[in-house]
Structure formats: structure tokens, C-alpha cells
Scaffold this motif. Structure first.
Motif, mmCIF file in Angstrom:
data_model
loop_
_atom_site.group_PDB
_atom_site.id
_atom_site.type_symbol
_atom_site.label_atom_id
_atom_site.label_comp_id
_atom_site.label_asym_id
_atom_site.label_seq_id
_atom_site.Cartn_x
_atom_site.Cartn_y
_atom_site.Cartn_z
ATOM 1 N N GLY A 234 0.778 -1.231 0.000
ATOM 2 C CA GLY A 234 0.000 0.000 0.000
ATOM 3 C C GLY A 234 0.805 1.275 0.000
ATOM 4 N N GLY A 235 2.004 1.258 -0.549
ATOM 5 C CA GLY A 235 2.783 2.485 -0.676
ATOM 6 C C GLY A 235 4.227 2.334 -0.241
ATOM 7 N N PHE A 236 5.070 3.264 -0.711
ATOM 8 C CA PHE A 236 6.498 3.223 -0.375
ATOM 9 C C PHE A 236 6.736 3.413 1.124
ATOM 10 C CE2 PHE A 236 6.990 4.452 -4.943
ATOM 11 C CZ PHE A 236 7.755 3.353 -5.329
ATOM 12 N N ASN A 237 5.839 4.134 1.776
ATOM 13 C CA ASN A 237 6.009 4.377 3.215
ATOM 14 C C ASN A 237 5.788 3.118 4.049
ATOM 15 O OD1 ASN A 237 3.232 4.462 2.515
ATOM 16 N ND2 ASN A 237 2.738 5.580 4.402
ATOM 17 N N LYS A 238 5.287 2.055 3.426
ATOM 18 C CA LYS A 238 5.057 0.800 4.141
ATOM 19 C C LYS A 238 6.042 -0.298 3.743
ATOM 20 C CE LYS A 238 0.181 1.751 4.967
ATOM 21 N NZ LYS A 238 -1.220 1.264 4.827
ATOM 22 N N VAL A 239 7.011 0.046 2.900
ATOM 23 C CA VAL A 239 8.050 -0.922 2.525
ATOM 24 C C VAL A 239 8.886 -1.248 3.758
ATOM 25 C CG1 VAL A 239 10.160 -1.241 1.145
ATOM 26 C CG2 VAL A 239 8.126 -0.226 0.110
ATOM 27 N N THR A 240 9.271 -2.509 3.918
ATOM 28 C CA THR A 240 9.977 -2.949 5.126
ATOM 29 C C THR A 240 11.387 -2.369 5.208
ATOM 30 O OG1 THR A 240 10.785 -4.937 4.011
ATOM 31 C CG2 THR A 240 8.699 -5.110 5.187
ATOM 32 N N VAL A 299 10.310 -9.713 -1.176
ATOM 33 C CA VAL A 299 8.995 -9.385 -1.717
ATOM 34 C C VAL A 299 7.932 -10.281 -1.100
ATOM 35 C CG1 VAL A 299 7.546 -9.488 -3.793
ATOM 36 C CG2 VAL A 299 9.818 -8.450 -3.910
ATOM 37 N N PHE A 300 8.205 -11.587 -1.015
ATOM 38 C CA PHE A 300 7.179 -12.523 -0.533
ATOM 39 C C PHE A 300 7.460 -13.066 0.867
ATOM 40 C CE2 PHE A 300 10.258 -14.939 -3.000
ATOM 41 C CZ PHE A 300 10.467 -16.098 -2.274
ATOM 42 N N ASN A 301 8.603 -12.725 1.448
ATOM 43 C CA ASN A 301 8.889 -13.007 2.857
ATOM 44 C C ASN A 301 9.327 -11.693 3.499
ATOM 45 O OD1 ASN A 301 8.849 -16.051 3.678
ATOM 46 N ND2 ASN A 301 9.720 -16.026 1.617
ATOM 47 N N GLN A 302 8.356 -10.915 3.891
ATOM 48 C CA GLN A 302 8.617 -9.537 4.316
ATOM 49 C C GLN A 302 9.078 -9.519 5.774
ATOM 50 O OE1 GLN A 302 4.849 -7.782 3.294
ATOM 51 N NE2 GLN A 302 5.141 -8.207 1.116
ATOM 52 N N VAL A 303 10.297 -9.004 5.977
ATOM 53 C CA VAL A 303 10.944 -9.033 7.290
ATOM 54 C C VAL A 303 11.045 -7.619 7.858
ATOM 55 C CG1 VAL A 303 13.058 -9.626 8.540
ATOM 56 C CG2 VAL A 303 12.289 -11.066 6.623
ATOM 57 N N GLU A 304 10.567 -7.446 9.078
ATOM 58 C CA GLU A 304 10.749 -6.177 9.808
ATOM 59 C C GLU A 304 11.882 -6.377 10.809
ATOM 60 O OE1 GLU A 304 9.514 -3.357 9.239
ATOM 61 O OE2 GLU A 304 7.570 -3.605 8.237
ATOM 62 N N LEU A 305 12.924 -5.576 10.700
ATOM 63 C CA LEU A 305 14.123 -5.778 11.507
ATOM 64 C C LEU A 305 14.086 -5.056 12.851
ATOM 65 C CD1 LEU A 305 16.736 -5.301 8.643
ATOM 66 C CD2 LEU A 305 16.066 -7.464 9.686
ATOM 67 N N GLY A 306 13.626 -3.839 12.851
ATOM 68 C CA GLY A 306 13.705 -3.019 14.058
ATOM 69 C C GLY A 306 15.031 -2.279 14.114
ATOM 70 N N PRO A 307 15.126 -1.252 14.965
ATOM 71 C CA PRO A 307 16.294 -0.357 14.968
ATOM 72 C C PRO A 307 17.606 -1.012 15.407
ATOM 73 C CG PRO A 307 14.799 0.183 16.773
ATOM 74 C CD PRO A 307 14.083 -0.782 15.902
ATOM 75 N N ILE A 308 17.580 -1.912 16.366
ATOM 76 C CA ILE A 308 18.832 -2.491 16.874
ATOM 77 C C ILE A 308 19.482 -3.398 15.827
ATOM 78 C CG2 ILE A 308 19.846 -4.003 18.620
ATOM 79 C CD1 ILE A 308 17.739 -3.003 20.585
ATOM 80 N N TYR A 309 18.693 -4.323 15.291
ATOM 81 C CA TYR A 309 19.221 -5.239 14.286
ATOM 82 C C TYR A 309 19.643 -4.471 13.036
ATOM 83 C CZ TYR A 309 19.664 -9.720 11.809
ATOM 84 O OH TYR A 309 20.138 -10.800 11.120
ATOM 85 N N THR A 310 18.881 -3.436 12.692
ATOM 86 C CA THR A 310 19.235 -2.604 11.538
ATOM 87 C C THR A 310 20.593 -1.945 11.748
ATOM 88 O OG1 THR A 310 16.924 -2.157 10.983
ATOM 89 C CG2 THR A 310 18.561 -0.589 10.179
ATOM 90 N N ALA A 311 20.829 -1.399 12.943
ATOM 91 C CA ALA A 311 22.100 -0.740 13.243
ATOM 92 C C ALA A 311 23.267 -1.719 13.173
ATOM 93 C CB ALA A 311 22.038 -0.093 14.632
ATOM 94 N N ILE A 312 23.068 -2.943 13.656
ATOM 95 C CA ILE A 312 24.140 -3.949 13.618
ATOM 96 C C ILE A 312 24.498 -4.288 12.172
ATOM 97 C CG2 ILE A 312 24.714 -6.353 14.142
ATOM 98 C CD1 ILE A 312 22.988 -6.060 16.684
ATOM 99 N N LEU A 380 22.043 -10.570 5.615
ATOM 100 C CA LEU A 380 21.510 -10.499 6.975
ATOM 101 C C LEU A 380 20.080 -9.955 7.063
ATOM 102 C CD1 LEU A 380 24.651 -9.362 9.022
ATOM 103 C CD2 LEU A 380 23.460 -11.567 9.176
ATOM 104 N N PRO A 381 19.670 -8.981 6.238
ATOM 105 C CA PRO A 381 18.288 -8.490 6.337
ATOM 106 C C PRO A 381 17.227 -9.551 6.054
ATOM 107 C CG PRO A 381 19.634 -6.887 5.183
ATOM 108 C CD PRO A 381 20.473 -8.122 5.337
#
Length: 435
Positions: A234-240, A299-312, A380-381
Motif C-alpha cells: 500500500g505504498g512506499f512508506n510501508k516498505v519494510t 517481496v514474498f517473505n517480508q521481514v521487519e528488523l527493528g532499529p537495533i538489528y538494523t544498526a548492527i 543479513l536483512p
């Protein structure tokens, strides 16, 4: 210019040493690389039901035995789209301005000139992409995801065509052959590349393919995967965040490679290897369609990382990039007669100087270590639900180890006992204290 005393036999000696286990190995890879490109799709895709999908050998064999499966690999729309993309990059090479640089001296005493405008080609492609996104939204770029198999087939067809073309043209009078591609065996020479620098006038096919059609397409494919996810969510703002990370990391790598285009003209691909099916299929099919596996998976396995994992993950990628770029900077400065860090070196009997401090004192290929760290960060993502998204890291490690062995063998022939002495000063091949 070449010495008049040198005839074709002097300049183009017969290849006596095979790589890749000779013709049987070359044939296996010639078939295996396209096959693996398809397998990485069918073994990790929404269409087949997972990553990996449920495996039923009978169903797989039955599918492969049907005409419909093989017909399904062809997609006329995708083929025309791929041809249009390749034509765009060729036209951009001709019409966009760019400096001409002189390459290293080749064994006929000449130096080829290369036009530098890969970065501006990328900017033009991204500008057109941004304009389309602004006017039409993400929907047009879902074409890439929807026509994936057809685009793979088109890129492989182009690779086969170019491999056959340059092999046939290499028999013309005056062609300078690669030292490793003149075995006389057509299967091996077609694969490894018989001619060193096949060109059409000033248009050098090898260096063109190295940086333009496949590498820029890799970035555009990643953008297409972002668009596919944006349409679904539903939009670029919702991309993981995981998808944005993969796009950022891989785009950064592409931009860096294109911006530093002159650096490729001292690499083994340009100075030593011939241009044949090996480089063609690697540049045109393998790079864009295998290296983008993580983005397609997300695209078909959408993963939300969160700030800590993203920073690592960002820290891992930055560490790899730092090592890669600083090491290459030290090497390029030194090769161009500059030594701003006052790095130590040894002088060989040939007069060549080899770095023994800085990053090049830590290992003989520290840039490979940086490359591997970045490759790991790209995977890793995707998380740890499947090992398939880590295929690139494993493959890349094997590739770099093989390339390092080739380089070691070539340097031993070139420097003799000096290379043995150098290896005692710098004992680690890629990763200090590990390998």
C-alpha cells in the motif's frame, strides 16, 4: 607498437595449462551457470511455494519432461524489454560524454583507450526511473518481478550470442588472443574467452559489459522489488526496513563501482582474461539475477528488523566497505606512483614494488575481505529462516578463493623467488589469522 619481429605465433602462443578442470569442467560450468540461475528462482520463489519449496522429485522430473515447462522459460515481452535495456546502455555509451583513459600496456606493446561514462549512464537510467515513478507510481516496475524467468532467459540468450560471436571473430587475422584461451579446444576456448579485447572500433565489449548492462540492471531490479512490495503493502512508506537496507547496500556498491570505473582497467578480468561466455554470462545474467536474490526474497517473505538489528547490519556493511575502499585506495595510489601513507614495500628483481604494510601487509587480498563482509551484510536483512539467501556469500567466498589462487600462481611465475619471499612477509591470503 608491436615489434615487427613478432609474428602471430609469438604473440598468441598455444595455451598449455587448463583451468576449471579443462574442457569437461568448462562444459559443466557453461551448462551449470544458466541452470543454477534458474534453480535459484525455482528453489526460492513465490511461484513454487517457498524458499525452498516442498520438494517432490517425481513432480520435478515430470515438469522437466513436459514441453510446456521449457516453453515457459521464453517470454517475448521480457526478451524485447531486455533488448531495449541493452540497446539503451550501448546508445548511452556512444552519446554521453566521457573521458578517455589509457589502459595498461598489453603484450603487443599497445595500450587500449577506454571511454569512461558508466556513472553518467547510471544517472541517466536513474533519472528516467525517477521520472516514471513520479508520473506512474510503482506499478510499471512490477514488470520485473512478474517476468523474472523471461528476463533471465533473455540475458542468457544474449550471453550465448556474444560468446559465439566473439569466439568466431577471434579467428580473424591480427586478433590478439588471451594467453589462457588459445587451447585449440572449442568448448574450452568458447567458455574461457579466446580473444583478449574484442572490440568494434573503439567500443570495447569486455569493459562495456563489465560495468554497464548487468551492474546497473542489478540496481534497477532491486528498485523493481521495492516497487513490487510497495504495491502489495500500500505504498512506499510501508516498505519494510529490510528491503530498504538491501536496496541501499547493493545500490551503494554499484554506485561506488561505477564512480570508480577507471579502477577496473588494472583488474585480471581486463588485463589477463579473454572475453568469452564465462564473462558474458557472469556480467549479463549472473550478476543482476543472482545478486538480487535477497531483494526478490523479501517481496514474498517480508521481514521487519527493528532499529537495533538494523544498526548492527549497517555496522557490518560499513566495516566491509571501509576495508574494501581503503585497501583499494592504497593499491591504486601505489600503482600510480603515490605513497601518501609512507607504506613499506619490497622491490623485486624485476623492479616491481610490492606493498608489505597497511592493509596489504595484513593480507595479500584485503579488498576481498571487505567484499565478503559486505556480501554478508546484504544477506543479513533476510533473517535466518533459509540458507538460500546466503548463497551469494558462499559462492562469492569460493569465487574469491579461486581468484586468489589464480593470482598467486600468476605472481609465482612472474616474480619467482621474490614471490616466495613476499609470502613470508605477508602470509595471510585474504583474512588475517584465518585464511
Amino acid at each position: 607498437m608491436a615489434s615487427p619481429s613478432k609474428d602471430a605465433t609469438d604473440l598468441n602462443p598455444r595455451t598449455t595449462h587448463y583451468e576449471f578442470l579443462g574442457p569437461p569442467g568448462a562444459l559443466a560450468i557453461t551448462i551449470g551457470v544458466p541452470a543454477m540461475t534458474y534453480m535459484l528462482y525455482y528453489g526460492c520463489s513465490e511461484e513454487t511455494g517457498g524458499c525452498p519449496p516442498p520438494i517432490d522429485v517425481d513432480i520435478i522430473l515430470n515438469s522437466l519432461s513436459t514441453v510446456d515447462f521449457w516453453k515457459g522459460l521464453w517470454d517475448t515481452q521480457a526478451f524485447l524489454a531486455y533488448l531495449a535495456w541493452y540497446a539503451f546502455t550501448v546508445v548511452a555509451w556512444f552519446i554521453l560524454p566521457g573521458d578517455w583513459i589509457v589502459g595498461t600496456e598489453i603484450r603487443n606493446g599497445q595500450r587500449k583507450k577506454y571511454k569512461i561514462n558508466a556513472f553518467s549512464t547510471m544517472l541517466l537510467a536513474l533519472g528516467l526511473t525517477a521520472g516514471t515513478l513520479y508520473r506512474e507510481g510503482p506499478q510499471p516496475f512490477t514488470f520485473i518481478y512478474e517476468h523474472w524467468v523471461g528476463l533471465v532467459t533473455a540475458s542468457i540468450a544474449m550471453s550465448v550470442f556474444q560468446g559465439l560471436l566473439v569466439y568466431a571473430l577471434s579467428f580473424r587475422k591480427g586478433a590478439l588472443l588471451a594467453l589462457g584461451g588459445n587451447s585449440g579446444n572449442p568448448i574450452y576456448d568458447f567458455y574461457i574467452g579466446r580473444e583478449l579485447n574484442p572490440s568494434i572500433g573503439s567500443f570495447d565489449l569486455k569493459s562495456f559489459n563489465e560495468l554497464r548492462p548487468g551492474l546497473i540492471l542489478w540496481m534497477l531490479i532491486d528498485i523493481g522489488m521495492v516497487c513490487e512490495q510497495a504495491v502489495r503493502r500500500g505504498g512506499f512508506n510501508k516498505v519494510t526496513d529490510s528491503m530498504w537496507l538491501v536496496l541501499a547496500f547493493q545500490s551503494w556498491y554499484v554506485v561506488d563501482a561505477l564512480y570508480n570505473e577507471p579502477a577496473i582497467f588494472t583488474t585480471m578480468d581486463i588485463t589477463t582474461d579473454g572475453f568469452g561466455f564465462m564473462l558474458a554470462v557472469g556480467d549479463l545474467a549472473w550478476v543482476p539475477f543472482v545478486y538480487s536474490l535477497q531483494a526478490r526474497y523479501l517481496v514474498f517473505n517480508q521481514v521487519e528488523l527493528g532499529p537495533i538489528y538494523t544498526a548492527i547490519i549497517i555496522a557490518v556493511n560499513l566495516a566491509g566497505y571501509y576495508i574494501f575502499r581503503v585497501a583499494n585506495g592504497e593499491k591504486n595510489d601505489f600503482r600510480n606512483g603515490r605513497n601518501p601513507k609512507n607504506l613499506q614495500y619490497m622491490t623485486t628483481e624485476r623492479g616491481t614494488k610490492l606493498l608489505t604494510s597497511g592493509w596489504w601487509g595484513r593480507s595479500r587480498h584485503p579488498n576481498y575481505m571487505g567484499d565478503l563482509l559486505m556480501a554478508f551484510a546484504w544477506s543479513l536483512p533476510t533473517g535466518f529462516k533459509t540458507p538460500i539467501t546466503y548463497f551469494y556469500v558462499i559462492y562469492f567466498a569460493v569465487l574469491l578463493m579461486h581468484r586468489e589462487r589464480r593470482d598467486d600462481e600468476a605472481c609465482l611465475k612472474k616474480y619467482g623467488k621474490d614471490w616466495t619471499k613476499y609470502k613470508k612477509l605477508v602470509p595471510w591470503r585474504i583474512i588475517p589469522y584465518v585464511y
